[in-house]
Design a protein around this motif. Structure first.
Motif, PDB file in Angstrom:
ATOM      1  N   GLU A  87     -15.075  11.974 -22.620  1.00  0.00           N
ATOM      2  CA  GLU A  87     -14.411  12.682 -21.733  1.00  0.00           C
ATOM      3  C   GLU A  87     -13.147  11.779 -21.039  1.00  0.00           C
ATOM      4  OE1 GLU A  87     -17.284  12.874 -18.765  1.00  0.00           O
ATOM      5  OE2 GLU A  87     -18.356  14.394 -19.972  1.00  0.00           O
ATOM      6  N   GLU A  99      -2.664  -1.676 -11.911  1.00  0.00           N
ATOM      7  CA  GLU A  99      -4.002  -1.914 -12.316  1.00  0.00           C
ATOM      8  C   GLU A  99      -4.012  -1.853 -13.736  1.00  0.00           C
ATOM      9  OE1 GLU A  99      -3.518   0.038  -9.970  1.00  0.00           O
ATOM     10  OE2 GLU A  99      -4.570  -1.039  -8.018  1.00  0.00           O
ATOM     11  N   PHE A 148      -1.564  -4.541 -15.336  1.00  0.00           N
ATOM     12  CA  PHE A 148      -1.986  -6.047 -14.975  1.00  0.00           C
ATOM     13  C   PHE A 148      -3.010  -6.258 -16.019  1.00  0.00           C
ATOM     14  CE2 PHE A 148      -4.503  -9.012 -12.698  1.00  0.00           C
ATOM     15  CZ  PHE A 148      -3.730 -10.168 -12.636  1.00  0.00           C
ATOM     16  N   ILE A 187       0.817 -11.076  -6.784  1.00  0.00           N
ATOM     17  CA  ILE A 187      -0.316 -11.516  -7.862  1.00  0.00           C
ATOM     18  C   ILE A 187       0.180 -12.356  -9.110  1.00  0.00           C
ATOM     19  CG2 ILE A 187      -2.141 -10.817  -9.119  1.00  0.00           C
ATOM     20  CD1 ILE A 187      -2.519  -8.317  -7.084  1.00  0.00           C
ATOM     21  N   MET A 240      -6.751   4.054  -0.983  1.00  0.00           N
ATOM     22  CA  MET A 240      -6.983   3.424   0.223  1.00  0.00           C
ATOM     23  C   MET A 240      -5.790   3.034   0.778  1.00  0.00           C
ATOM     24  SD  MET A 240      -9.301   0.174  -0.518  1.00  0.00           S
ATOM     25  CE  MET A 240      -8.672  -1.202  -1.370  1.00  0.00           C
ATOM     26  N   LEU A 299      -8.948  -7.685   0.647  1.00  0.00           N
ATOM     27  CA  LEU A 299      -9.033  -6.547  -0.228  1.00  0.00           C
ATOM     28  C   LEU A 299     -10.879  -6.113  -0.204  1.00  0.00           C
ATOM     29  CD1 LEU A 299      -7.905  -4.215  -2.214  1.00  0.00           C
ATOM     30  CD2 LEU A 299      -8.737  -6.026  -4.196  1.00  0.00           C
ATOM     31  N   ASN A 358     -11.932  -2.318   0.944  1.00  0.00           N
ATOM     32  CA  ASN A 358     -12.860  -1.485  -0.127  1.00  0.00           C
ATOM     33  C   ASN A 358     -13.917  -0.987   0.823  1.00  0.00           C
ATOM     34  OD1 ASN A 358     -11.374  -1.692  -2.465  1.00  0.00           O
ATOM     35  ND2 ASN A 358     -12.347  -3.620  -3.076  1.00  0.00           N
ATOM     36  N   GLN A 382     -14.901   2.990   1.206  1.00  0.00           N
ATOM     37  CA  GLN A 382     -16.334   3.389   0.765  1.00  0.00           C
ATOM     38  C   GLN A 382     -16.944   4.020   1.784  1.00  0.00           C
ATOM     39  OE1 GLN A 382     -19.314   0.796  -0.882  1.00  0.00           O
ATOM     40  NE2 GLN A 382     -18.907   1.325  -2.833  1.00  0.00           N
ATOM     41  N   ILE A 415     -15.346   7.438   2.455  1.00  0.00           N
ATOM     42  CA  ILE A 415     -15.524   8.420   1.246  1.00  0.00           C
ATOM     43  C   ILE A 415     -16.920   8.780   1.070  1.00  0.00           C
ATOM     44  CG2 ILE A 415     -15.563   8.703  -1.204  1.00  0.00           C
ATOM     45  CD1 ILE A 415     -12.848   8.682  -0.539  1.00  0.00           C
ATOM     46  N   VAL A 416     -17.801   7.825   1.073  1.00  0.00           N
ATOM     47  CA  VAL A 416     -19.292   8.373   1.103  1.00  0.00           C
ATOM     48  C   VAL A 416     -19.860   8.714   2.174  1.00  0.00           C
ATOM     49  CG1 VAL A 416     -21.222   7.455   0.052  1.00  0.00           C
ATOM     50  CG2 VAL A 416     -19.429   6.682  -0.813  1.00  0.00           C
ATOM     51  N   LYS A 431     -17.259 -11.841  -9.675  1.00  0.00           N
ATOM     52  CA  LYS A 431     -16.006 -11.215  -9.803  1.00  0.00           C
ATOM     53  C   LYS A 431     -14.717 -12.028  -9.742  1.00  0.00           C
ATOM     54  CE  LYS A 431     -14.579  -9.261  -5.396  1.00  0.00           C
ATOM     55  NZ  LYS A 431     -13.235  -8.702  -5.473  1.00  0.00           N
ATOM     56  N   LEU A 444     -10.949 -12.650  -8.575  1.00  0.00           N
ATOM     57  CA  LEU A 444     -10.181 -12.089  -7.465  1.00  0.00           C
ATOM     58  C   LEU A 444      -9.248 -10.800  -8.199  1.00  0.00           C
ATOM     59  CD1 LEU A 444      -9.528 -12.109  -4.570  1.00  0.00           C
ATOM     60  CD2 LEU A 444      -7.924 -13.983  -5.039  1.00  0.00           C
ATOM     61  N   TYR A 445      -8.753 -10.873  -9.255  1.00  0.00           N
ATOM     62  CA  TYR A 445      -7.786  -9.872  -9.633  1.00  0.00           C
ATOM     63  C   TYR A 445      -8.425  -9.301 -11.050  1.00  0.00           C
ATOM     64  CZ  TYR A 445      -4.689 -12.027  -6.414  1.00  0.00           C
ATOM     65  OH  TYR A 445      -4.232 -12.443  -5.157  1.00  0.00           O
ATOM     66  N   VAL A 461     -23.853   2.994  -1.763  1.00  0.00           N
ATOM     67  CA  VAL A 461     -24.174   3.144  -3.230  1.00  0.00           C
ATOM     68  C   VAL A 461     -25.448   4.093  -3.362  1.00  0.00           C
ATOM     69  CG1 VAL A 461     -24.900   2.051  -5.062  1.00  0.00           C
ATOM     70  CG2 VAL A 461     -22.944   0.981  -3.678  1.00  0.00           C
ATOM     71  N   PHE A 508     -18.301  12.206 -14.726  1.00  0.00           N
ATOM     72  CA  PHE A 508     -17.228  11.909 -13.456  1.00  0.00           C
ATOM     73  C   PHE A 508     -16.100  12.915 -13.517  1.00  0.00           C
ATOM     74  CE2 PHE A 508     -13.569   9.920 -15.287  1.00  0.00           C
ATOM     75  CZ  PHE A 508     -13.878   9.546 -16.746  1.00  0.00           C
ATOM     76  N   GLN A 511     -14.587  14.664 -10.006  1.00  0.00           N
ATOM     77  CA  GLN A 511     -13.231  14.359  -9.629  1.00  0.00           C
ATOM     78  C   GLN A 511     -12.381  15.467  -9.504  1.00  0.00           C
ATOM     79  OE1 GLN A 511     -11.749  10.812 -10.411  1.00  0.00           O
ATOM     80  NE2 GLN A 511     -10.131  11.507  -9.405  1.00  0.00           N
ATOM     81  N   TRP A 549     -19.098  12.711  -4.244  1.00  0.00           N
ATOM     82  CA  TRP A 549     -18.941  11.220  -5.454  1.00  0.00           C
ATOM     83  C   TRP A 549     -20.303  11.429  -6.023  1.00  0.00           C
ATOM     84  CZ3 TRP A 549     -16.136   6.182  -5.001  1.00  0.00           C
ATOM     85  CH2 TRP A 549     -14.733   6.673  -4.729  1.00  0.00           C
ATOM     86  N   LEU A 567     -18.090   6.117  -8.869  1.00  0.00           N
ATOM     87  CA  LEU A 567     -18.183   4.926  -8.322  1.00  0.00           C
ATOM     88  C   LEU A 567     -17.814   3.814  -9.184  1.00  0.00           C
ATOM     89  CD1 LEU A 567     -18.893   4.206  -5.456  1.00  0.00           C
ATOM     90  CD2 LEU A 567     -21.007   3.545  -6.304  1.00  0.00           C
ATOM     91  N   ARG A 598     -13.827   3.664  -9.969  1.00  0.00           N
ATOM     92  CA  ARG A 598     -13.288   3.085  -9.098  1.00  0.00           C
ATOM     93  C   ARG A 598     -13.575   1.639  -8.954  1.00  0.00           C
ATOM     94  NH1 ARG A 598     -11.103   3.293  -4.077  1.00  0.00           N
ATOM     95  NH2 ARG A 598     -11.916   1.610  -2.836  1.00  0.00           N
ATOM     96  N   GLU A 599     -14.630   0.975  -8.898  1.00  0.00           N
ATOM     97  CA  GLU A 599     -15.228  -0.427  -8.886  1.00  0.00           C
ATOM     98  C   GLU A 599     -14.189  -0.995 -10.107  1.00  0.00           C
ATOM     99  OE1 GLU A 599     -16.124  -1.878  -6.796  1.00  0.00           O
ATOM    100  OE2 GLU A 599     -16.931  -0.273  -5.476  1.00  0.00           O
ATOM    101  N   ASN A 619     -11.276   0.328 -12.006  1.00  0.00           N
ATOM    102  CA  ASN A 619      -9.777   0.280 -11.967  1.00  0.00           C
ATOM    103  C   ASN A 619      -9.303  -0.146 -10.613  1.00  0.00           C
ATOM    104  OD1 ASN A 619      -9.932   1.126 -14.555  1.00  0.00           O
ATOM    105  ND2 ASN A 619      -9.809   3.238 -13.994  1.00  0.00           N
ATOM    106  N   ILE A 620      -9.794   0.290  -9.214  1.00  0.00           N
ATOM    107  CA  ILE A 620      -9.268  -0.088  -8.131  1.00  0.00           C
ATOM    108  C   ILE A 620      -9.503  -1.217  -7.456  1.00  0.00           C
ATOM    109  CG2 ILE A 620      -8.621   1.200  -6.173  1.00  0.00           C
ATOM    110  CD1 ILE A 620      -8.785   3.781  -7.529  1.00  0.00           C
ATOM    111  N   THR A 621     -10.900  -1.327  -7.029  1.00  0.00           N
ATOM    112  CA  THR A 621     -11.204  -2.514  -6.542  1.00  0.00           C
ATOM    113  C   THR A 621     -11.407  -3.922  -7.136  1.00  0.00           C
ATOM    114  OG1 THR A 621     -13.589  -2.096  -6.823  1.00  0.00           O
ATOM    115  CG2 THR A 621     -12.563  -0.990  -4.868  1.00  0.00           C
ATOM    116  N   ARG A 622     -11.522  -3.691  -8.502  1.00  0.00           N
ATOM    117  CA  ARG A 622     -11.304  -4.961  -9.402  1.00  0.00           C
ATOM    118  C   ARG A 622     -12.582  -5.552  -9.248  1.00  0.00           C
ATOM    119  NH1 ARG A 622      -5.424  -5.888  -7.441  1.00  0.00           N
ATOM    120  NH2 ARG A 622      -6.381  -7.231  -5.877  1.00  0.00           N
ATOM    121  N   TRP A 669     -15.630  -5.823 -11.164  1.00  0.00           N
ATOM    122  CA  TRP A 669     -16.062  -5.519 -12.599  1.00  0.00           C
ATOM    123  C   TRP A 669     -17.806  -5.824 -12.624  1.00  0.00           C
ATOM    124  CZ3 TRP A 669     -12.846  -6.852 -17.400  1.00  0.00           C
ATOM    125  CH2 TRP A 669     -11.505  -6.153 -17.222  1.00  0.00           C
TER     126      TRP A 669
END
Lengths: 370, 276
Positions: free
Chosen positions: A23, A90, A93, A115, A195, A356, A360, A364, A367-368, B36, B38-39, B59, B218, B222, B230, B235, B238-239, B241-244, B246
């Protein structure tokens, strides 16, 4: 019989993992392949030529420099440009961090410039090699805090997310974020699935900074966005432009280039794009030189070339964005969809660092639900 | 003595599963226990932070929403796929009918979703039709809610239920139904008490083949989901790609994989017990 459950299990899992992958790949694969193919073809072509011709490896946003500008540069300086594209900071980076190097010039937004400075990825800019830096609007430069004094970056393009309105269906409106609170437009509006942009809009509506680290302010912004959420159809950063062009959505938050690219000439006159009077979260995309760049001299030449007034005018005409290059303003031929003056009350997005996390969490909850 | 070629035959699939399933799963598992960066990325320190943040109400809400969507669509899929598969298996034009089920697969998955948007949109085919016949005065919002997600998921996933059901029903000995009816059962009772238990394997496979991919979907939420639809897949994306974060993305994946794996094992155990 003893073996079969395990075998079946692994077969099922294998099927599913393939299914799951396919997908996402479908969305990305064709473009990436094409780019890789191009890059390879160009590299091969390069190998056959004499050493006199240098190659510049650029990593930039999709459709951000008109092809003609790149071609003219290649001709004028007898160089070769390899142009790879990314769709988000993102993505860029992550690729650079994962060791995807070989690029000379990259175009990150302000928050990512800071950054990348912190992560020690950038080379200081030798201003003497970019004499056209003097063309940049000092009022714009003064707003830059992500790289105080522009030591590591040369600004490329500035803009902000705004609101596009379909005047055929919405003839009367206030140029304000409060539009998203209008009951009569319920079910006809979208906001970005981003966001920083949405919370930025709410923070600005309340008179706060888009980079606030004050939790109270953030909490108030959350409540405002939750009100908007009851009126909009969805948070969407991908297909809202198509829905807007089809007349399905009448008021959308977005970047003007994403919206106008979907519209044909006749449809454009029914559309008004504006930056709300309260201000918005602004971006600046910048040219930066990577520490391990191989062709620094050529990269400097390119940065300087971009800010030649004639060249820069050509770029902003293509993008229909305001010009941060002062002399280019007089020679451009296409009227931008908004002016620098419209961005007066807007603020550059900066890296939030540890905050950040709070953003977040607030997002969240929006959204949720809580 | 005959030589045993078994290991050679299974070598390619073993390699495939190790390289593209086991290793990535192990990486995901180990990331979920790290701190995690930071970046983006992870720091090499043991941490349970990711699992702690899983207990966040947000969640859990997404998990609940995912379960509702997955259970509802799987149930509807099986209810629809059973008679379809039965009809195909009994038909004299089996090949043509099977072909008709496969044909939509020749079109890209995303394009088929966009086709639904064109049909159900506010200015779409269905709304225009209803407006022109005067049945409604203003458009109905069909899209961007949970029902739209369920509908599109059913459409894209139903073939995965029809095929296993078809293959078991086709192998089923229909003289058993006649025998049951000779012994006084109504046709309905014969189908329910004789056929259904005999095609149990097919039903279980159909449930697994649909429930698991729906659980991790997903793209559908979307594209046709609204402001609060969602699913876990969104989720994770998003975690990552965006909120970094991992480790959090990994821990959600670990939970998702474990839940489905336990489900599969449970189903298969109950199945093999029945066969003994």
């Amino acid at each position: 019989m003893k073996k079969s459950p395990l075998l079946l299990l692994s077969a099922v899992l294998a099927c599913l993992s393939l299914f799951g992958c396919s997908e996402q790949k479908k969305e990305e694969a064709p473009q990436q392949k094409k780019q890789e193919g191009q890059a390879e073809a160009q590299k091969e072509g390069q190998a056959k030529k004499t050493d006199a011709q240098q190659t510049l490896y650029i990593y930039n946003w999709t459709y951000y420099i008109p092809d003609q500008v790149v071609k003219d540069f290649e001709k004028e300086y007898n160089a070769k440009v390899v142009y790879d594209m990314y769709a988000s900071n993102e993505e860029m980076f992550t690729k650079l961090k994962a060791g995807g190097s070989g690029y000379d010039l990259v175009f990150p937004s302000g928050d990512y410039v800071s950054i990348m400075i912190k992560e020690n990825m950038l080379e200081q800019i030798d201003r003497a090699k970019v004499p056209n830096f003097k063309n940049l609007d000092p009022a714009v430069l003064a707003k830059i805090h992500f790289d105080e004094g522009s030591k590591y970056s040369v600004p490329y393009m500035m803009g902000a997310a705004g609101v596009a309105v379909n005047k055929k269906h919405v003839p009367n409106f206030d140029k304000s974020w409060s539009l998203f609170n209008r009951e009569d437009l319920k079910g006809r509006m979208t906001m970005l699935d981003d966001m920083r942009e949405v919370l930025g809009a709410a923070l600005k509506s309340l008179g706060y900074s888009v980079n606030t680290k004050n939790l109270d302010e953030l909490e108030k912004a959350k409540e405002l966005v939750k009100q908007w959420k009851t009126k909009i159809v969805k948070f969407d950063a991908e297909s809202f432009g198509k829905g807007f062009a089809a007349g399905e959505f009448w008021v959308v938050q977005g970047y003007q280039e994403n919206i106008f690219l979907e519209l044909d000439e006749s449809a454009r006159k029914d559309v008004e794009f504006f930056i709300p009077k309260e201000g918005s979260a602004m971006y600046m995309d910048n040219m930066v030189l990577l520490k391990n760049a191989k062709n620094k001299e050529l990269a400097y030449t390119f940065m300087n070339y971009i800010h030649e007034p004639k060249v820069y005018a050509q770029i902003v005409d293509f993008l229909m964005l305001p010009s941060i290059n002062v002399p280019a303003r007089d020679i451009r031929t296409v009227k931008p969809n908004y002016e620098i003056a419209d961005l007066d009350r807007s603020e550059f997005k900066e890296d939030l660092g540890e905050s950040l996390n709070e953003y977040n969490q607030v997002w969240q909850k929006i959204i949720v639900g809580e | 003595m005959r030589r045993n070629y078994g290991p050679i035959y299974v070598a390619p699939i073993t390699f495939w599963l190790c390289a593209f399933l086991s290793v990535p799963l192990l990486i995901t598992l180990s990331y979920s226990f790290m701190e995690k960066g930071l970046y983006g990325g992870v720091e090499l320190h043991f941490s349970l932070a990711a699992y702690k943040s899983l207990l966040n109400t947000a969640v859990l809400k997404v998990l609940l929403n995912t379960i509702i969507i997955a259970v509802a669509s799987t149930t509807i899929i099986v209810i629809l796929a059973l008679p379809t598969a039965y009809y195909i298996a009994r038909s004299s034009k089996k090949n043509i009918l099977l072909m008709l089920i496969i044909i939509p697969f020749w079109t890209n998955f995303l394009i088929r979703i966009y086709a639904w948007i064109a049909i159900l949109g506010s200015n779409g085919l269905l709304n225009s039709f209803l407006l022109s016949t005067g049945l409604i005065d203003s458009h109905i919002q069909f899209l961007y809610n949970r029902y739209a997600i369920i509908l599109v998921i059913i459409y894209t996933t139903i073939p995965f239920a029809i095929f296993p059901l078809y293959s078991t029903i086709e192998k089923f000995d229909f003289s058993l139904i006649e025998a049951a009816m000779d012994l006084g059962a109504s046709k309905k009772r014969a189908l329910w008490e004789v056929m259904i238990p005999n095609i149990r394997t097919g039903i279980i496979t159909a449930v697994l083949f649909t429930f698991i991919p729906i659980f991790g979907n997903f793209a559908v939420p979307q594209l046709v989901g609204g402001t609060s639809s969602w699913m876990l897949g969104n989720l994770i994306v998003r975690e990552l790609n965006i909120t970094r974060n991992w480790p959090l993305a990994s821990s959600i994946s670990v939970v998702l994989t474990s839940v489905t794996m336990i489900g599969v094992l449970f189903f298969m155990r109950s199945q093999s017990k029945k066969e003994l």
